[in-house]
Scaffold this motif. Structure first.
Motif, mmCIF file in Angstrom:
data_model
loop_
_atom_site.group_PDB
_atom_site.id
_atom_site.type_symbol
_atom_site.label_atom_id
_atom_site.label_comp_id
_atom_site.label_asym_id
_atom_site.label_seq_id
_atom_site.Cartn_x
_atom_site.Cartn_y
_atom_site.Cartn_z
ATOM 1 N N LYS A 10 0.846 -1.181 0.000
ATOM 2 C CA LYS A 10 0.000 0.000 0.000
ATOM 3 C C LYS A 10 0.883 1.233 0.000
ATOM 4 N N PRO A 11 0.426 2.275 -0.648
ATOM 5 C CA PRO A 11 1.177 3.529 -0.567
ATOM 6 C C PRO A 11 1.242 3.982 0.883
ATOM 7 N N VAL A 12 2.402 4.414 1.239
ATOM 8 C CA VAL A 12 2.579 4.799 2.631
ATOM 9 C C VAL A 12 1.988 6.176 2.858
ATOM 10 N N GLU A 13 1.001 6.221 3.691
ATOM 11 C CA GLU A 13 0.402 7.519 3.972
ATOM 12 C C GLU A 13 0.877 8.053 5.307
ATOM 13 N N CYS A 32 10.742 27.090 18.360
ATOM 14 C CA CYS A 32 9.547 26.260 18.339
ATOM 15 C C CYS A 32 8.606 26.693 17.218
ATOM 16 N N THR A 33 8.456 27.995 17.062
ATOM 17 C CA THR A 33 7.562 28.502 16.025
ATOM 18 C C THR A 33 8.042 28.072 14.649
ATOM 19 N N ALA A 34 9.335 28.205 14.418
ATOM 20 C CA ALA A 34 9.889 27.812 13.117
ATOM 21 C C ALA A 34 9.712 26.317 12.898
ATOM 22 N N LEU A 35 9.942 25.562 13.934
ATOM 23 C CA LEU A 35 9.800 24.112 13.806
ATOM 24 C C LEU A 35 8.343 23.736 13.553
ATOM 25 N N GLY A 36 7.441 24.459 14.210
ATOM 26 C CA GLY A 36 6.028 24.192 13.997
ATOM 27 C C GLY A 36 5.622 24.457 12.560
ATOM 28 N N LEU A 37 6.154 25.542 11.992
ATOM 29 C CA LEU A 37 5.863 25.842 10.591
ATOM 30 C C LEU A 37 6.435 24.765 9.688
ATOM 31 N N GLN A 38 7.668 24.393 9.982
ATOM 32 C CA GLN A 38 8.301 23.328 9.198
ATOM 33 C C GLN A 38 7.462 22.067 9.211
ATOM 34 N N LYS A 44 1.933 18.894 4.891
ATOM 35 C CA LYS A 44 1.175 19.201 3.669
ATOM 36 C C LYS A 44 1.778 18.482 2.481
ATOM 37 N N GLN A 45 3.090 18.334 2.506
ATOM 38 C CA GLN A 45 3.769 17.689 1.386
ATOM 39 C C GLN A 45 3.907 16.193 1.592
ATOM 40 N N ASN A 46 3.258 15.699 2.626
ATOM 41 C CA ASN A 46 3.368 14.275 2.953
ATOM 42 C C ASN A 46 4.810 13.848 3.191
ATOM 43 N N ASP A 47 5.589 14.786 3.669
ATOM 44 C CA ASP A 47 6.980 14.472 3.974
ATOM 45 C C ASP A 47 7.060 14.125 5.459
#
Ligand SMILES: [Zn+2]
Length: 69
Positions: A10-13, A32-38, A44-47
């Motif tokens: 199965k595609p890994v989701e 923390c804020t920067a990490l949260g955005l990252q 969103k990119q499924n990364d």
């Protein structure tokens, strides 16, 4: 060598336990804020690897609530 894929995968989701993506960025903390955005962008990119890494850094940042001093 030939190695055809003969088992279906199965595609890994979301190959991770959800807690791996958890972590509360501390308001006012730039890191923390920067990490949260990252983490948000990575998700969103499924990364998931990147999202997981960012979440782990958030958790490890440690602002003295409880565990790591
Ligand atoms: Zn922080």
């Amino acid at each position: 060598m030939t190695n055809p894929v003969r088992y279906s995968q199965k595609p890994v989701e979301l190959p991770l336990d959800s807690w791996l993506l958890e972590g509360d960025p501390v308001p006012g903390c730039k890191v923390c804020t920067a990490l949260g955005l990252q983490r948000g962008q990575a998700r969103k990119q499924n990364d998931w690897a990147a999202a997981c890494a960012a979440a782990r850094e958030i958790r490890n940042h440690g602002h003295g609530h409880g565990g790591a001093a």
